[in-house]
Design a protein around this motif. Structure first.
Motif, mmCIF file in Angstrom:
data_model
loop_
_atom_site.group_PDB
_atom_site.id
_atom_site.type_symbol
_atom_site.label_atom_id
_atom_site.label_comp_id
_atom_site.label_asym_id
_atom_site.label_seq_id
_atom_site.Cartn_x
_atom_site.Cartn_y
_atom_site.Cartn_z
ATOM 1 N N ASP A 115 81.834 11.957 8.698
ATOM 2 C CA ASP A 115 81.310 10.913 7.897
ATOM 3 C C ASP A 115 79.799 11.199 6.975
ATOM 4 O OD1 ASP A 115 79.796 10.056 9.909
ATOM 5 O OD2 ASP A 115 80.895 8.172 10.334
ATOM 6 N N ARG A 141 84.747 10.498 3.958
ATOM 7 C CA ARG A 141 85.315 9.667 5.194
ATOM 8 C C ARG A 141 84.489 8.453 5.373
ATOM 9 N NH1 ARG A 141 86.287 11.872 11.197
ATOM 10 N NH2 ARG A 141 86.962 9.955 12.313
ATOM 11 N N ARG A 143 83.949 4.929 7.449
ATOM 12 C CA ARG A 143 84.418 4.213 8.419
ATOM 13 C C ARG A 143 85.164 2.713 8.183
ATOM 14 N NH1 ARG A 143 84.638 7.828 12.666
ATOM 15 N NH2 ARG A 143 83.091 9.196 12.392
#
Length: 163
Positions: A115, A141, A143
């Motif tokens: 991420d 990416r 979360r």
């Protein structure tokens, strides 16, 4: 060399599919659940689908029951919940495992990507999002608590829309 496009998948209805069906589009792959505090993110995901769908983008929902048993339903129950509660029009895959020894090959590839903070590895909860470029590369990416319509996600999507 295999790509994300080569990984066999199944749609929620059980039919064979793959991300190759979306080749040439930016794709946001999201592990989803019907009984999670983050489930209202379906609203934002559907708005993204409507906002960018005709510009070469799709959301792909991936039900998963590995986080607190928050996706216990059958394929039919998941489909009914998504369509009647949130009006979901984007493609949904069959329920799979995203972590552990039964991790689906799709998530074996996705979780190798870090991420923005440089963290790769296991999915942390429902509604973790992966942005796949039109040529099949994982380029982002996000979360679970990152809202689908956040500036961070929408800017990344807009940067990946085919010209």
């Amino acid at each position: 060399m295999s790509t994300l496009y080569d990984i066999p998948l199944r749609s929620l209805d059980g039919s064979a599919t793959s991300l190759a069906d979306h080749r040439g589009k930016a794709v946001l792959v999201v592990n989803v659940a019907s009984r999670c505090g983050l489930t209202p993110q379906y609203e934002g995901l559907e708005r993204l689908q409507k906002r960018y769908g005709d510009r070469g983008f799709t959301v792909v929902g991936v039900p998963c029951n590995q986080f607190g048993g928050q996706e216990p339903g059958t394929a039919e129950e998941i489909e009914t919940f998504c369509s009647t509660t949130y009006g979901v029009t984007f493609p949904m895959l069959e329920k799979i495992e995203v972590n552990g020894p039964g991790r689906h090959p799709l998530y074996a590839e996705l979780t190798a990507v870090a991420d923005a903070a440089g963290e790769a590895g296991d999915i942390t909860w429902n509604f973790e999002k992966f942005l796949v470029s039109a040529d099949g590369a994982v380029v982002g990416r996000f979360r679970p608590r990152t809202e689908p319509e956040s500036d961070e996600v929408t800017a990344a999507i807009e940067a990946q829309l085919p010209a």
